[in-house]
Design a protein around this motif. Structure first.
Motif, mmCIF file in Angstrom:
data_model
loop_
_atom_site.group_PDB
_atom_site.id
_atom_site.type_symbol
_atom_site.label_atom_id
_atom_site.label_comp_id
_atom_site.label_asym_id
_atom_site.label_seq_id
_atom_site.Cartn_x
_atom_site.Cartn_y
_atom_site.Cartn_z
ATOM 1 N N PHE A 164 24.669 24.798 34.969
ATOM 2 C CA PHE A 164 25.337 23.540 34.836
ATOM 3 C C PHE A 164 25.236 22.610 36.148
ATOM 4 O O PHE A 164 25.090 21.379 35.872
ATOM 5 C CB PHE A 164 26.661 23.979 34.828
ATOM 6 C CG PHE A 164 27.232 24.351 33.601
ATOM 7 C CD1 PHE A 164 27.629 23.544 32.398
ATOM 8 C CD2 PHE A 164 27.071 25.647 33.223
ATOM 9 C CE1 PHE A 164 27.982 23.881 31.341
ATOM 10 C CE2 PHE A 164 27.444 26.471 31.915
ATOM 11 C CZ PHE A 164 27.919 25.271 31.052
ATOM 12 N N ALA A 178 31.624 19.637 32.477
ATOM 13 C CA ALA A 178 30.723 20.702 31.183
ATOM 14 C C ALA A 178 31.148 22.139 31.501
ATOM 15 O O ALA A 178 31.251 23.034 30.519
ATOM 16 C CB ALA A 178 29.399 20.348 31.633
ATOM 17 N N PHE A 179 31.563 22.530 32.532
ATOM 18 C CA PHE A 179 31.535 24.230 32.940
ATOM 19 C C PHE A 179 33.156 24.326 32.322
ATOM 20 O O PHE A 179 33.499 25.364 31.909
ATOM 21 C CB PHE A 179 31.608 24.214 34.388
ATOM 22 C CG PHE A 179 31.459 25.640 34.737
ATOM 23 C CD1 PHE A 179 30.539 26.565 34.157
ATOM 24 C CD2 PHE A 179 32.531 26.450 35.503
ATOM 25 C CE1 PHE A 179 30.442 27.959 34.480
ATOM 26 C CE2 PHE A 179 32.430 27.922 35.743
ATOM 27 C CZ PHE A 179 31.451 28.488 35.109
ATOM 28 N N SER A 203 36.620 19.879 24.196
ATOM 29 C CA SER A 203 36.667 21.157 23.706
ATOM 30 C C SER A 203 37.243 21.162 22.385
ATOM 31 O O SER A 203 37.002 21.792 21.466
ATOM 32 C CB SER A 203 37.275 22.033 24.707
ATOM 33 O OG SER A 203 36.976 22.306 25.969
ATOM 34 N N GLN A 244 30.780 33.109 32.316
ATOM 35 C CA GLN A 244 30.013 32.006 32.277
ATOM 36 C C GLN A 244 30.025 31.588 34.039
ATOM 37 O O GLN A 244 29.003 30.666 34.293
ATOM 38 C CB GLN A 244 31.346 30.867 31.924
ATOM 39 C CG GLN A 244 31.128 30.868 30.219
ATOM 40 C CD GLN A 244 32.103 31.389 29.686
ATOM 41 O OE1 GLN A 244 32.589 32.458 30.335
ATOM 42 N NE2 GLN A 244 32.431 31.117 28.391
ATOM 43 N N LEU A 300 28.269 34.622 22.914
ATOM 44 C CA LEU A 300 28.315 33.361 23.922
ATOM 45 C C LEU A 300 29.808 33.739 24.441
ATOM 46 O O LEU A 300 30.080 33.579 26.077
ATOM 47 C CB LEU A 300 28.176 32.084 23.679
ATOM 48 C CG LEU A 300 26.917 31.678 22.838
ATOM 49 C CD1 LEU A 300 26.811 30.419 22.310
ATOM 50 C CD2 LEU A 300 25.754 31.941 23.960
ATOM 51 N N TYR A 301 30.638 33.841 23.956
ATOM 52 C CA TYR A 301 32.082 33.934 24.485
ATOM 53 C C TYR A 301 32.247 35.034 25.451
ATOM 54 O O TYR A 301 33.010 35.083 26.440
ATOM 55 C CB TYR A 301 33.204 34.179 23.478
ATOM 56 C CG TYR A 301 34.537 34.035 23.879
ATOM 57 C CD1 TYR A 301 35.067 32.944 24.799
ATOM 58 C CD2 TYR A 301 35.478 34.920 23.394
ATOM 59 C CE1 TYR A 301 36.236 32.973 25.210
ATOM 60 C CE2 TYR A 301 36.737 35.024 23.793
ATOM 61 C CZ TYR A 301 37.261 34.026 24.802
ATOM 62 O OH TYR A 301 38.434 33.964 25.068
ATOM 63 N N SER A 356 32.803 24.800 28.703
ATOM 64 C CA SER A 356 32.306 26.094 28.277
ATOM 65 C C SER A 356 33.226 27.105 28.482
ATOM 66 O O SER A 356 33.076 28.266 27.403
ATOM 67 C CB SER A 356 31.127 26.460 29.328
ATOM 68 O OG SER A 356 31.523 26.775 30.390
ATOM 69 N N HIS A 357 34.309 27.065 29.065
ATOM 70 C CA HIS A 357 35.505 27.954 29.092
ATOM 71 C C HIS A 357 36.508 27.628 28.091
ATOM 72 O O HIS A 357 37.240 28.671 27.593
ATOM 73 C CB HIS A 357 36.102 27.863 30.444
ATOM 74 C CG HIS A 357 35.398 28.706 31.522
ATOM 75 N ND1 HIS A 357 34.303 28.089 32.138
ATOM 76 C CD2 HIS A 357 35.726 29.927 32.100
ATOM 77 C CE1 HIS A 357 33.722 29.102 33.136
ATOM 78 N NE2 HIS A 357 34.807 30.188 33.192
#
Length: 279
Positions: free
Chosen positions: A134, A147-148, A94, A127, A122-123, A151-152
Motif C-alpha cells: 500500500f 486504502a489500508f 468500504s 493485512q 483474502l479476509y 482493506s480492513h
C-alpha cells in the motif's frame, strides 16, 4: 434473648432488599455496564498508584485532568481531524464497495460458489503483511491510510451482507417475482429489510476494522495523525498524554458505533413491530 436473635435472623427485609437490587439491575442493563466500568477504573487507579511505575502507567484521575494539556500539544487537534477524515472516507468507500459486492455474491449461487472462497482467503490474510505494498502504490500520504483502512473494513461488510442475503427464504423471492416485482422492488421490499441486522452488524465490524487499519498505517508511515503522536508519546514515556489520546480514540469509536446502532434501530423498526405483534 434467643427469641430476639432468631427473629433477627429470620427477618426477610435484607433478602427482599437484595432481590430488589438484583431485579432492578436486570431491568436496567446500563447499571451493570456502569458498575463494570467503575470497577475497571478503580482497579486501574489502584494499580497505577501502588503497583506500577507512574512512568509506564498514569492513573485515570491524572489522565482525566490532562486533556487540556493534550489538546494544547501542537498538532494534536489537526491530527484528530485528519484521522477522523481518513476514517470517514475509508468507511464510506468500504460500504459503497462492500454492499453491492456482497449482494452480487449472495444473490447468485454461481457467484457464491465461485468468489466466496476467494473473499474468505483474502479476509484471512493478515493485512499488516501487505502494508508495504500500500505504501509503494499510494505513498505515505492520506491515500495509503484510507486504502489500508478499506482493506480492513470491506470484508466484514461483504461477509455479513452475503450471510444476510443467504438467510432470506426463497419463497419470498419467488412470491415477489410471481407478482411482477422488478429487481429494484425485490431489493427494496424483500432483500433489504431482511438483511438489515446482518448489514448493520457488518457496518459496525467494518468501522472497527477501518479504525484499526487507519491507525496501523499511521503508526508505521505517518508523519502526522494520531498514530504519529501515539508513537511519539510512547517513545517519550509520556503515559498521561498517551492514555488521554487512547481515551479520545475510544470515545470516537463509541460515538461512531452508537451512530450506526441508531441507524440500525431506525431502519429495523418494522422488525420490532413484527416481534411485538407476534408476542
Amino acid at each position: 434473648m434467643n427469641v430476639s436473635v432468631n427473629a433477627a435472623a429470620a427477618d426477610p427485609r435484607p433478602a427482599a432488599f437484595y432481590l430488589r437490587i438484583v431485579h432492578g439491575i436486570k431491568r436496567r442493563p446500563w447499571i451493570a455496564r456502569l458498575l463494570v466500568i467503575a470497577a475497571l477504573i478503580l482497579m486501574w487507579e489502584v494499580a497505577a498508584r501502588y503497583l506500577v511505575d507512574p512512568m509506564f502507567l498514569s492513573p485515570p484521575s491524572r489522565v482525566a485532568t490532562s486533556f487540556d494539556m493534550l489538546f494544547a500539544t501542537p498538532g494534536v487537534p489537526a491530527a484528530l481531524q485528519a484521522t477522523l477524515w481518513e476514517l470517514a472516507v475509508a468507511f464510506l468507500i468500504s460500504v459503497v464497495i462492500g454492499l453491492p459486492l456482497g449482494l452480487a455474491i449472495g444473490l447468485s449461487r454461481f457467484s457464491y460458489r465461485s468468489f466466496m472462497p476467494i473473499v474468505m482467503l483474502l479476509y484471512g490474510t493478515p493485512q499488516i503483511t501487505i502494508l508495504p505494498i500500500f505504501i509503494l502504490y499510494f505513498g505515505i500520504g492520506p491515500a495509503s491510510k484510507i486504502a489500508f483502512g478499506v482493506s480492513h473494513g470491506i470484508f466484514p461488510i461483504v461477509i455479513t451482507v452475503v450471510a444476510g442475503v443467504q438467510n432470506i427464504k426463497p419463497i419470498l423471492l419467488t412470491s415477489a417475482r410471481s407478482m411482477g416485482a422488478n429487481r429494484w422492488q425485490i431489493f427494496r421490499w424483500v432483500v433489504f429489510p431482511h438483511m438489515i441486522p446482518s448489514f448493520f452488524a457488518g457496518m459496525r465490524l467494518g468501522m472497527t476494522g477501518v479504525l484499526l487499519g487507519v491507525l496501523l498505517a499511521e503508526l508505521y508511515v505517518s508523519t502526522a495523525g494520531i498514530g504519529y503522536f501515539t508513537t511519539m508519546f510512547t517513545q517519550n514515556f509520556d503515559s498521561t498524554r498517551l492514555l488521554g489520546l487512547i481515551t479520545t480514540l475510544a470515545a470516537m469509536a463509541v460515538i461512531l458505533n452508537e451512530a450506526v446502532r441508531r441507524a440500525e434501530l431506525h431502519f429495523g423498526r418494522w422488525r420490532r413491530f413484527e416481534a411485538g405483534r407476534q408476542a
